[in-house]
Design an enzyme around this catalytic site. Structure first.
Site, PDB file in Angstrom:
ATOM      1  N   PHE A 158       0.850  -1.205   0.000  1.00  0.00           N
ATOM      2  CA  PHE A 158       0.000   0.000   0.000  1.00  0.00           C
ATOM      3  C   PHE A 158       0.879   1.247   0.000  1.00  0.00           C
ATOM      4  O   PHE A 158       0.734   2.144   0.823  1.00  0.00           O
ATOM      5  CB  PHE A 158      -0.913  -0.041   1.229  1.00  0.00           C
ATOM      6  N   GLY A 159       1.803   1.279  -0.990  1.00  0.00           N
ATOM      7  CA  GLY A 159       2.629   2.472  -1.189  1.00  0.00           C
ATOM      8  C   GLY A 159       1.931   3.390  -2.170  1.00  0.00           C
ATOM      9  O   GLY A 159       0.705   3.344  -2.326  1.00  0.00           O
ATOM     10  N   ARG A 160       2.726   4.192  -2.845  1.00  0.00           N
ATOM     11  CA  ARG A 160       2.138   5.199  -3.745  1.00  0.00           C
ATOM     12  C   ARG A 160       1.256   4.560  -4.817  1.00  0.00           C
ATOM     13  O   ARG A 160       0.138   4.984  -5.064  1.00  0.00           O
ATOM     14  CB  ARG A 160       3.243   5.986  -4.447  1.00  0.00           C
ATOM     15  N   ILE A 161       1.810   3.532  -5.491  1.00  0.00           N
ATOM     16  CA  ILE A 161       1.063   2.947  -6.621  1.00  0.00           C
ATOM     17  C   ILE A 161      -0.145   2.158  -6.116  1.00  0.00           C
ATOM     18  O   ILE A 161      -1.247   2.274  -6.656  1.00  0.00           O
ATOM     19  CB  ILE A 161       1.995   2.085  -7.502  1.00  0.00           C
TER      20      ILE A 161
ATOM     21  N   ALA B  79       3.898  -5.320 -10.654  1.00  0.00           N
ATOM     22  CA  ALA B  79       4.998  -4.979  -9.734  1.00  0.00           C
ATOM     23  C   ALA B  79       6.293  -5.596 -10.263  1.00  0.00           C
ATOM     24  O   ALA B  79       6.964  -4.986 -11.107  1.00  0.00           O
ATOM     25  CB  ALA B  79       4.667  -5.464  -8.328  1.00  0.00           C
ATOM     26  N   ARG B  80       6.615  -6.794  -9.812  1.00  0.00           N
ATOM     27  CA  ARG B  80       7.769  -7.520 -10.334  1.00  0.00           C
ATOM     28  C   ARG B  80       7.387  -8.986 -10.502  1.00  0.00           C
ATOM     29  O   ARG B  80       6.712  -9.566  -9.637  1.00  0.00           O
ATOM     30  CB  ARG B  80       8.963  -7.416  -9.379  1.00  0.00           C
TER      31      ARG B  80
ATOM     32  N   GLU C 286      11.917 -12.175 -17.435  1.00  0.00           N
ATOM     33  CA  GLU C 286      11.681 -11.326 -18.616  1.00  0.00           C
ATOM     34  C   GLU C 286      12.916 -11.300 -19.504  1.00  0.00           C
ATOM     35  O   GLU C 286      14.036 -11.293 -18.981  1.00  0.00           O
ATOM     36  CB  GLU C 286      11.346  -9.911 -18.150  1.00  0.00           C
TER      37      GLU C 286
ATOM     38  N   HIS D 115       5.705  -5.634 -19.887  1.00  0.00           N
ATOM     39  CA  HIS D 115       6.285  -4.693 -18.904  1.00  0.00           C
ATOM     40  C   HIS D 115       6.185  -3.236 -19.401  1.00  0.00           C
ATOM     41  O   HIS D 115       7.206  -2.581 -19.619  1.00  0.00           O
ATOM     42  CB  HIS D 115       7.741  -5.064 -18.599  1.00  0.00           C
ATOM     43  N   ILE D 116       4.935  -2.777 -19.553  1.00  0.00           N
ATOM     44  CA  ILE D 116       4.717  -1.421 -20.097  1.00  0.00           C
ATOM     45  C   ILE D 116       3.884  -0.537 -19.174  1.00  0.00           C
ATOM     46  O   ILE D 116       3.353   0.486 -19.615  1.00  0.00           O
ATOM     47  CB  ILE D 116       4.029  -1.482 -21.484  1.00  0.00           C
TER      48      ILE D 116
HETATM   49  C1  GLV Z   1       9.240  -0.324 -13.800  1.00  0.00           C
HETATM   50  O1  GLV Z   1       9.115  -1.485 -13.766  1.00  0.00           O
HETATM   51  C2  GLV Z   1       9.666   0.481 -12.706  1.00  0.00           C
HETATM   52  O2  GLV Z   1      10.063  -0.069 -11.669  1.00  0.00           O
HETATM   53  O3  GLV Z   1       9.637   1.707 -12.836  1.00  0.00           O
END
Ligand code: GLV
Length: 319
Positions: free
Chosen positions: A154-157, A237-238, A267, A285-286
């Site tokens: 629950f950070g910025r994104i 995220a990752r 990836e 990853h866009i």
């Molecule tokens: C993209 O994957 C980022 O971490 O900005």
């Protein structure tokens, strides 16, 4: 002596132009990752490195450039950099938070909606020539409005995705190791819960954690089996936060209903099991890839690098 910077991959001219002419710049204008030996070679004599997540900056790379003062990553995530090793060597590491928050959240929500409403399948069907008549039971999806959104990280994104959920009348649950302050919880009408409660109760589980040893395979066979059978998983995220092999089984055997993925464990390789499934929406990853945001990220990365080379604090150091 003049400062010297290596830009290890393609970067927009608007950002490169911020670098004063007395700073020597070596620029690799391709988007291909450099082999380690090449990276090390081109880093010789440089004080600054501006790089993307495709560059692995480990202790050996950091140690090969004795004059290096700053590694400026053009990304918010920085798992491609050995931050502890950099700290030990007195090298500042910076990332690009904030400027990509809304764009990344937009895309996470896009994946959520595309997976729920089967947009990619619908597009394929519409183009295929199979559509002969209106059909009552064609491509039924899941409602988004009024459902429960589970935000992991629950950070910025994560919060920006929660805000979008509010607009869809969603109930927001979140899991984070750090509890948000009461004002943020109130604003987003979000309830802190433990991970298992989030998995059990959410119709959509969206991942927004950094990759760390603690979050690697956070989504695995056990946690996938804890989710609702009707649930949709979103990962912007990752990749390694999800055990991809377990996810393939979960999607094939319908332990969960679907997924929307922007990131993958290895990836640009995508698990072959995912490629043949209709109930997963895939993207390369866009999530931060809008023109405006990519330029803003590049600009911030350049400013971070220049600040450190000028002996000033970085704008957005990795803490
Ligand atoms: C993209 O994957 C980022 O971490 O900005």
């Amino acid at each position: 002596m003049a400062n010297s910077v290596f830009i290890s991959n393609v970067l927009p001219a608007q950002a490169r132009q911020l670098i004063p002419s007395d700073v020597k710049v070596e620029y690799n204008d391709t988007d291909q990752p450099l082999a380690k030996a090449e990276l090390v070679k081109r880093l010789q004599g440089k004080n600054g490195l501006i790089c993307h997540i495709i560059s692995t900056i480990d202790d050996e790379v950091l140690g090969s450039a004795p004059g290096l003062k700053v590694v400026s990553n053009v990304a918010v995530g920085y798992n491609n950099i050995d931050v502890a090793a950099a700290r030990q060597r007195g090298i500042v590491v910076t990332n690009t938070p904030d400027v990509l928050t809304e764009t990344t959240a937009d895309f996470a929500f896009t994946l959520l909606m595309a997976a729920a409403r089967r947009v990619v399948e619908a597009d394929r069907y519409a183009r295929s020539g199979q559509w002969k008549a209106w059909k009552w039971d064609l491509l039924w999806g899941a409602d988004i409005y009024g459902k429960t959104l589970g935000v992991v990280g629950f950070g910025r994104i994560g919060r920006a995705v929660a805000r979008r959920g509010l607009g869809f009348g969603m109930r927001v649950l979140y899991y984070d190791t750090v509890r948000a302050d009461a004002a943020a919880e109130r604003e987003l009408n979000a309830r802190a819960v433990d991970m298992d409660t989030l998995l059990r109760e959410s119709d959509f589980v969206t991942l927004h954690t950094l990759l760390s040893p603690e979050t690697r395979h956070l989504i695995n066979e056990r946690t996938l089996r804890t989710m609702k059978k009707t649930a949709i998983l979103v990962n912007a995220a990752r990749g390694p936060v999800v055990d991809e092999a377990a996810l393939v089984r979960a999607l094939s055997e319908k332990w969960i209903a679907g997924a929307g993925l922007d990131v993958f464990e290895e990836e640009p390789k995508i698990h072959s099991g995912l490629l043949s499934l209709d109930n997963v929406t895939l993207a390369p990853h866009i999530a931060s890839a809008s023109g405006e945001t990519r330029v803003a990220m590049a600009t911030l990365a350049v400013r971070n690098c220049l600040a450190v080379l000028d002996g000033k604090p970085a704008l957005t150091p990795v803490s």
